[in-house]
Design a protein around this motif. Structure first.
Motif, PDB file in Angstrom:
ATOM      1  N   UNK A 169       0.839  -1.205   0.000  1.00 21.81           N
ATOM      2  CA  UNK A 169       0.000   0.000   0.000  1.00 21.81           C
ATOM      3  C   UNK A 169       0.867   1.245   0.000  1.00 21.81           C
ATOM      4  N   UNK A 170       1.953   1.183   0.785  1.00 25.21           N
ATOM      5  CA  UNK A 170       2.879   2.315   0.895  1.00 25.21           C
ATOM      6  C   UNK A 170       4.140   1.866   1.610  1.00 25.21           C
ATOM      7  N   UNK A 181      10.241  -2.946  -3.282  1.00 29.88           N
ATOM      8  CA  UNK A 181       8.979  -2.212  -3.331  1.00 29.88           C
ATOM      9  C   UNK A 181       8.248  -2.575  -4.615  1.00 29.88           C
ATOM     10  N   UNK A 182       7.107  -1.964  -4.854  1.00 30.99           N
ATOM     11  CA  UNK A 182       6.307  -2.299  -6.035  1.00 30.99           C
ATOM     12  C   UNK A 182       7.088  -1.972  -7.307  1.00 30.99           C
ATOM     13  N   UNK A 183       7.490  -2.994  -8.024  1.00 35.94           N
ATOM     14  CA  UNK A 183       8.139  -2.795  -9.312  1.00 35.94           C
ATOM     15  C   UNK A 183       9.623  -2.541  -9.273  1.00 35.94           C
ATOM     16  N   UNK A 184      10.227  -2.491  -8.092  1.00 37.72           N
ATOM     17  CA  UNK A 184      11.656  -2.152  -8.022  1.00 37.72           C
ATOM     18  C   UNK A 184      12.327  -2.798  -6.818  1.00 37.72           C
ATOM     19  N   UNK A 217      12.310   9.914  -2.230  1.00 32.34           N
ATOM     20  CA  UNK A 217      12.027  10.287  -3.617  1.00 32.34           C
ATOM     21  C   UNK A 217      12.231   9.121  -4.577  1.00 32.34           C
ATOM     22  N   UNK A 218      13.212   8.284  -4.310  1.00 30.18           N
ATOM     23  CA  UNK A 218      13.451   7.117  -5.167  1.00 30.18           C
ATOM     24  C   UNK A 218      12.288   6.142  -5.088  1.00 30.18           C
ATOM     25  N   UNK A 219      11.858   5.810  -3.880  1.00 22.51           N
ATOM     26  CA  UNK A 219      10.764   4.844  -3.710  1.00 22.51           C
ATOM     27  C   UNK A 219       9.445   5.417  -4.208  1.00 22.51           C
ATOM     28  N   UNK A 220       9.251   6.739  -4.053  1.00 22.86           N
ATOM     29  CA  UNK A 220       7.988   7.365  -4.452  1.00 22.86           C
ATOM     30  C   UNK A 220       7.732   7.284  -5.946  1.00 22.86           C
ATOM     31  N   UNK A 221       8.751   6.978  -6.731  1.00 24.58           N
ATOM     32  CA  UNK A 221       8.542   6.761  -8.162  1.00 24.58           C
ATOM     33  C   UNK A 221       7.828   5.439  -8.435  1.00 24.58           C
ATOM     34  N   UNK A 222       7.740   4.570  -7.414  1.00 21.60           N
ATOM     35  CA  UNK A 222       7.164   3.244  -7.592  1.00 21.60           C
ATOM     36  C   UNK A 222       5.941   2.984  -6.724  1.00 21.60           C
ATOM     37  N   UNK A 223       5.853   3.636  -5.594  1.00 20.77           N
ATOM     38  CA  UNK A 223       4.701   3.452  -4.711  1.00 20.77           C
ATOM     39  C   UNK A 223       4.611   4.635  -3.754  1.00 20.77           C
TER      40      UNK A 223
END
Length: 363
Positions: free
Chosen positions: A42-43, A307-310, A73-79
């Motif tokens: 979810x996050x 994380x989601x996708x990465x 910022x890096x993780x926020x590109x994916x979730x």
């Protein structure tokens, strides 16, 4: 002097213990379980480091804060990402993070969301809860007046129950495959600074907390770092039956860290998981020409975050070792993008990317 997690810290003679915010639910045998990290999120939750007791040097506090901003910022590109921080810090944080990062008014001391953040579990029927592991500052070694309350405060914000069977410890001290198998170093759990009782009794509580059925123990190292040798910098479940280990690449019986790593590998080679499978071990090696050349710097490729996708992993400036680690993670996670981030500031204090992150599973 920078505070390092590989130092045995005695920051204060009377370490503040956080009182409970509200009565916790006592967890008996149910169908609650902790999903694998690679399950849909979810996050991601991160914590904003602010404690001057932990970071007396302002310049170094800014360095670790910059590392956390880069991770966010890096993780926020994916979730979606949530930064836990007292409201007084929000305006300063907001200037440096993307719109994919939300800010929650939950006070923090330090950045180690894997250990003091909420450990989420699910019931398989749309239910979400937080497993209370009663974070006590790694056995009373670090002040945690705010960090000790994070799990309960997140539970209150989300309106989910707290499940507490009395276990004391940190999620960074146990690896799990989401299919019933746990692995951990005894030194992080069967330790009077966290839990009383026998290994068998503590194992029962761990299995109940994670909804698991099989425990794999290795001895670890007690008292040589603040975590008593969390396993997540050494060995990680990639998926059920598959483990990634970061090894020194040579044996040195005079080095306790080297010896302990080889002891753990020997045990994992000869054990079976909860489904009766022998574990398949993929090995990567420590960097030899990293940007930082210090004996107490933690250069762990294994301390990555899924994380989601990465897969978010560290790079240490050793071109050959960085490339080999990247290629290995790409093969192990073929459906995810592997993103390398410079988090040297975390390595200086004995941690890494996995230590600084905590996932909320989707339900």
């Amino acid at each position: 002097m920078k505070m390092r997690r590989r130092d045995v810290l005695t920051l204060m003679s009377g370490v503040m213990m956080a009182p409970p915010l509200s009565p916790a639910l006592t967890q008996g045998a149910t169908n609650w379980r902790v999903p694998a990290e690679e399950a849909l999120h979810e996050r991601t939750l991160l914590q904003w480091p602010v404690s001057r007791a932990v970071y007396p040097e302002r310049w170094f506090l800014r360095e670790v804060q910059s590392a956390i901003l880069a991770l966010a910022n890096t993780i926020a590109a994916y979730e979606p990402v949530v930064m836990l921080a007292e409201a007084s810090h929000h305006s300063a944080i907001r200037r440096h993070v993307s719109d994919g990062v939300d800010l929650w008014n939950i006070p923090t001391d330090d950045l180690w969301a894997r250990d003091s953040g909420p450990l989420f579990c699910v019931d398989g029927h749309g239910g979400l809860a937080i497993r209370q592991l009663n974070f006590n500052g790694w056995g009373g070694r670090q002040s945690h007046s705010s960090d000790g309350l994070i799990a309960e405060r997140v539970a209150l914000r989300l309106g989910v129950p707290i499940l507490d069977n009395g276990l004391v410890g940190e999620p960074g001290g146990v690896e799990q495959d989401g299919a019933g198998t746990l692995m951990a170093h005894e030194s992080s759990w069967v330790n009077p600074n966290r839990n009383s009782g026998t290994r068998h009794e503590i194992e029962r509580l761990l299995l109940e907390a994670y909804g698991a059925s099989q425990m794999i123990w290795a001895p670890g190292l007690m008292g040589l770092d603040i975590t008593d040798y969390h396993i997540d910098a050494l060995a990680r479940f990639v998926r059920p039956g598959s483990v990634l280990m970061q090894m020194p690449g040579y044996a040195d019986s005079s080095d306790p860290w080297n010896r302990a790593a080889h002891d753990t590998r020997a045990i994992l080679e000869t054990t079976i998981d909860g489904w009766g499978r022998t574990l398949q071990i993929t090995e990567i090696h420590d960097p030899r020409n990293a940007r930082v050349n210090a004996s107490d710097f933690l250069a762990s490729y294994a301390n990555y975050y899924v994380c989601n996708g990465a897969v978010i992993a560290a790079e240490f400036g050793d071109a050959e070792a960085d490339t080999m680690a990247h290629d290995t993670l790409t093969k192990l996670y073929p459906e995810r993008e592997v993103i390398a981030v410079n988090v040297d500031a975390l390595g200086w204090i004995g941690g890494g990317i996995h230590c600084a992150t905590q996932q909320q599973p989707a339900v």
